[in-house]
Design a protein around this motif. Structure first.
Motif, PDB file in Angstrom:
ATOM      1  N   MET A 170       0.783  -1.170   0.238  1.00 27.70           N
ATOM      2  CA  MET A 170       0.086   0.138   0.023  1.00 27.70           C
ATOM      3  C   MET A 170       0.834   1.195   0.109  1.00 27.70           C
ATOM      4  O   MET A 170       0.345   2.156  -0.555  1.00 27.70           O
ATOM      5  CB  MET A 170      -1.045   0.006   1.331  1.00 27.70           C
ATOM      6  N   THR A 171       2.075   1.243   0.684  1.00 28.56           N
ATOM      7  CA  THR A 171       2.798   2.424   0.868  1.00 28.56           C
ATOM      8  C   THR A 171       3.348   2.739  -0.709  1.00 28.56           C
ATOM      9  O   THR A 171       3.725   3.935  -1.175  1.00 28.56           O
ATOM     10  CB  THR A 171       3.882   2.329   1.861  1.00 28.56           C
ATOM     11  N   PHE A 172       3.873   1.434  -1.146  1.00 26.69           N
ATOM     12  CA  PHE A 172       5.056   1.899  -2.185  1.00 26.69           C
ATOM     13  C   PHE A 172       4.525   1.546  -3.549  1.00 26.69           C
ATOM     14  O   PHE A 172       4.748   1.974  -4.633  1.00 26.69           O
ATOM     15  CB  PHE A 172       5.907   0.772  -2.203  1.00 26.69           C
ATOM     16  N   ALA A 173       3.210   0.902  -3.705  1.00 22.55           N
ATOM     17  CA  ALA A 173       2.447   0.388  -4.990  1.00 22.55           C
ATOM     18  C   ALA A 173       1.303   0.663  -5.210  1.00 22.55           C
ATOM     19  O   ALA A 173       0.507   0.626  -6.173  1.00 22.55           O
ATOM     20  CB  ALA A 173       2.612  -1.086  -5.264  1.00 22.55           C
ATOM     21  N   ASP A 174       0.701   1.162  -4.233  1.00 18.95           N
ATOM     22  CA  ASP A 174      -0.803   1.690  -4.439  1.00 18.95           C
ATOM     23  C   ASP A 174      -0.738   3.299  -4.561  1.00 18.95           C
ATOM     24  O   ASP A 174       0.000   4.037  -3.841  1.00 18.95           O
ATOM     25  CB  ASP A 174      -1.592   1.380  -3.180  1.00 18.95           C
ATOM     26  N   ARG A 188       0.988   7.729  -1.196  1.00 11.67           N
ATOM     27  CA  ARG A 188       1.877   8.967  -1.147  1.00 11.67           C
ATOM     28  C   ARG A 188       0.712  10.064  -0.497  1.00 11.67           C
ATOM     29  O   ARG A 188       1.372  11.028   0.136  1.00 11.67           O
ATOM     30  CB  ARG A 188       2.429   9.559  -2.240  1.00 11.67           C
ATOM     31  N   THR A 189      -0.617  10.156  -1.043  1.00 15.69           N
ATOM     32  CA  THR A 189      -1.313  11.109  -0.403  1.00 15.69           C
ATOM     33  C   THR A 189      -1.964  10.737   0.704  1.00 15.69           C
ATOM     34  O   THR A 189      -1.867  11.735   1.581  1.00 15.69           O
ATOM     35  CB  THR A 189      -2.540  11.149  -1.551  1.00 15.69           C
ATOM     36  N   PHE A 190      -2.057   9.413   1.094  1.00 18.68           N
ATOM     37  CA  PHE A 190      -2.723   9.260   2.390  1.00 18.68           C
ATOM     38  C   PHE A 190      -1.727   9.311   3.411  1.00 18.68           C
ATOM     39  O   PHE A 190      -1.989   9.869   4.446  1.00 18.68           O
ATOM     40  CB  PHE A 190      -3.020   7.445   2.236  1.00 18.68           C
ATOM     41  N   CYS A 191      -0.309   8.856   3.438  1.00 23.20           N
ATOM     42  CA  CYS A 191       0.668   9.077   4.431  1.00 23.20           C
ATOM     43  C   CYS A 191       1.325  10.628   4.155  1.00 23.20           C
ATOM     44  O   CYS A 191       2.009  10.697   3.194  1.00 23.20           O
ATOM     45  CB  CYS A 191       1.524   8.017   4.084  1.00 23.20           C
ATOM     46  N   GLN A 192       0.933  11.263   5.117  1.00 23.58           N
ATOM     47  CA  GLN A 192       1.607  12.623   4.918  1.00 23.58           C
ATOM     48  C   GLN A 192       3.100  12.840   5.063  1.00 23.58           C
ATOM     49  O   GLN A 192       3.726  13.766   4.788  1.00 23.58           O
ATOM     50  CB  GLN A 192       0.623  13.649   6.122  1.00 23.58           C
ATOM     51  N   ALA A 245       7.512   7.142   6.850  1.00 21.06           N
ATOM     52  CA  ALA A 245       6.397   5.940   6.615  1.00 21.06           C
ATOM     53  C   ALA A 245       7.328   4.828   5.952  1.00 21.06           C
ATOM     54  O   ALA A 245       7.304   3.583   6.089  1.00 21.06           O
ATOM     55  CB  ALA A 245       4.960   6.235   5.911  1.00 21.06           C
ATOM     56  N   ALA A 246       7.708   5.211   4.719  1.00 22.99           N
ATOM     57  CA  ALA A 246       8.326   4.341   3.608  1.00 22.99           C
ATOM     58  C   ALA A 246       9.685   3.705   4.487  1.00 22.99           C
ATOM     59  O   ALA A 246       9.946   2.620   4.338  1.00 22.99           O
ATOM     60  CB  ALA A 246       8.895   5.125   2.318  1.00 22.99           C
ATOM     61  N   ASN A 272      10.862  -2.513   8.986  1.00 26.42           N
ATOM     62  CA  ASN A 272      10.056  -3.705   9.184  1.00 26.42           C
ATOM     63  C   ASN A 272      10.359  -4.749   8.349  1.00 26.42           C
ATOM     64  O   ASN A 272      10.580  -6.129   8.899  1.00 26.42           O
ATOM     65  CB  ASN A 272       8.711  -3.247   9.121  1.00 26.42           C
ATOM     66  N   LEU A 273      10.465  -4.635   7.013  1.00 26.03           N
ATOM     67  CA  LEU A 273      10.472  -5.813   6.191  1.00 26.03           C
ATOM     68  C   LEU A 273      12.069  -6.470   6.299  1.00 26.03           C
ATOM     69  O   LEU A 273      12.101  -7.678   6.175  1.00 26.03           O
ATOM     70  CB  LEU A 273      10.369  -5.416   4.622  1.00 26.03           C
ATOM     71  N   ARG A 274      13.138  -5.337   6.825  1.00 23.28           N
ATOM     72  CA  ARG A 274      14.403  -6.124   6.726  1.00 23.28           C
ATOM     73  C   ARG A 274      14.257  -6.860   8.004  1.00 23.28           C
ATOM     74  O   ARG A 274      14.939  -7.998   8.138  1.00 23.28           O
ATOM     75  CB  ARG A 274      15.050  -4.995   7.010  1.00 23.28           C
ATOM     76  N   GLN A 275      13.582  -6.666   9.204  1.00 22.28           N
ATOM     77  CA  GLN A 275      13.545  -7.290  10.036  1.00 22.28           C
ATOM     78  C   GLN A 275      12.647  -8.848  10.117  1.00 22.28           C
ATOM     79  O   GLN A 275      12.955  -9.844  10.342  1.00 22.28           O
ATOM     80  CB  GLN A 275      12.679  -6.786  11.321  1.00 22.28           C
ATOM     81  N   ALA A 276      11.654  -8.635   9.339  1.00 21.35           N
ATOM     82  CA  ALA A 276      10.875  -9.575   8.926  1.00 21.35           C
ATOM     83  C   ALA A 276      11.658 -10.772   8.072  1.00 21.35           C
ATOM     84  O   ALA A 276      11.787 -11.826   8.241  1.00 21.35           O
ATOM     85  CB  ALA A 276       9.778  -9.233   7.758  1.00 21.35           C
ATOM     86  N   ALA A 277      12.636 -10.256   7.083  1.00 20.76           N
ATOM     87  CA  ALA A 277      13.247 -11.162   6.099  1.00 20.76           C
ATOM     88  C   ALA A 277      14.434 -11.850   7.050  1.00 20.76           C
ATOM     89  O   ALA A 277      14.907 -12.778   6.923  1.00 20.76           O
ATOM     90  CB  ALA A 277      14.183 -10.348   5.095  1.00 20.76           C
ATOM     91  N   GLY A 278      14.994 -11.267   8.298  1.00 20.81           N
ATOM     92  CA  GLY A 278      15.902 -11.675   8.989  1.00 20.81           C
ATOM     93  C   GLY A 278      15.377 -12.736  10.028  1.00 20.81           C
ATOM     94  O   GLY A 278      15.874 -13.802  10.246  1.00 20.81           O
ATOM     95  N   CYS A 279      14.288 -12.587  10.488  1.00 19.16           N
ATOM     96  CA  CYS A 279      13.517 -13.496  11.342  1.00 19.16           C
ATOM     97  C   CYS A 279      12.906 -14.802  10.810  1.00 19.16           C
ATOM     98  O   CYS A 279      12.709 -15.767  11.387  1.00 19.16           O
ATOM     99  CB  CYS A 279      12.262 -13.116  11.914  1.00 19.16           C
TER     100      CYS A 279
END
Length: 282
Positions: free
Chosen positions: A150-154, A158-162, A167-168, A174-181
């Protein structure tokens, strides 16, 4: 993966710290803002030459103990899983408790917050469950399925997240942590590959090797139905489903954001209310 992914990550960790943050006096000319390699070696309790060889990629297989010491020295405890991954020395995961049989209680918890958005996320930021107000909050997205997508591809992101840049960065961290875990789980790695291929912004941020834990800073949104919203949030681990979190968003009481949330809930309820039987369908 870059040829020296581990070294790049360690250099980024050094540059993201100020010497005084780790108890080192700042003196002389520094080529990078953070601690020198020799200072990191002292903090980690390892040989300075060995520390240099690890960062330069001349030592490809440091032990798990060395990586743990470096993560502590560089204040990268939240990124410990990612630090181990490029070296192939991931620490053993603690044994997960077996999930209790029966219906998860997450839905009951979320429905217990009728005046504030509540949702359940996994480590990959997939939205697994929502209450009615969370549905209303994320209604600009089609679909509202994964916070990273939603942040990068929708187009609405960019309008929703001021504070889109912040946020990016948090999303990539968070994804880096997920990939590590979740080294053996194809989901986070597949999501990263897709976003890297389709978003230049994501690819740039992913290449920066930034990993940070979650913060409690308020987030600013712009909703097409009610305008600006400033929401804080609290995250709670779901004990019956390890790796999932219940996230509660809330506005400051009696604030304009609280009034906007109330209005948003009313609008959403009106839109989703079934039409009366026999209503004019012309």
């Amino acid at each position: 993966m870059a040829d020296n992914d581990l070294g790049d990550f360690l250099r980024n960790g050094r540059s993201g710290l100020r010497p005084e943050e780790v108890g080192m006096a700042s003196y002389g000319t520094r080529r990078v803002p953070g601690p020198r390699r020799e200072e990191v070696a002292v903090l980690a309790g390892i040989n300075a030459d060995y520390c240099t060889r690890v960062e330069q990629g001349r030592e490809r297989r440091p032990s798990a103990q060395v990586l743990d010491a470096l993560s502590r020295a560089l204040r990268l405890d939240d990124a410990r899983g990612h630090l181990h991954r490029p070296a192939g020395t991931a620490a053993r995961r603690p044994r997960r408790p077996r999930a209790r049989p029966g219906q998860p209680r997450s839905r009951q918890l979320m429905d217990g917050y009728p005046h504030t958005p509540a949702l359940v996320l996994n480590r990959t930021l997939d939205i697994l469950a929502t209450n009615a107000l969370a549905d209303a909050l994320y209604s600009p997205f089609h679909p509202a399925d994964n916070l990273a997508r939603m942040t990068f591809a929708d187009p609405a992101g960019r309008t929703f997240c001021q504070d889109w840049d912040r946020a990016a960065q948090a999303t990539v961290a968070n994804l880096r942590q997920a990939a590590g875990c979740q080294r053996d789980d194809p989901r986070p790695h597949g999501l990263v590959d897709t976003l890297t291929e389709n978003s230049a912004d994501f690819a740039r941020l992913w290449g920066s090797h930034t990993v940070r834990g979650k913060t409690q800073e308020a987030k600013r949104f712009l909703h097409p139905d009610v305008g600006p919203l400033t929401l804080s949030y609290q995250a709670f681990d779901v004990r019956e489903a390890p790796g999932r979190q219940l996230v509660i968003c809330h506005a400051e009481p009696a604030s304009s954001s609280a009034e906007a949330l109330h209005l948003l809930g009313s609008i959403h309820a009106t839109r989703t209310r079934p039409s009366p039987r026999g209503a004019d369908r012309t």
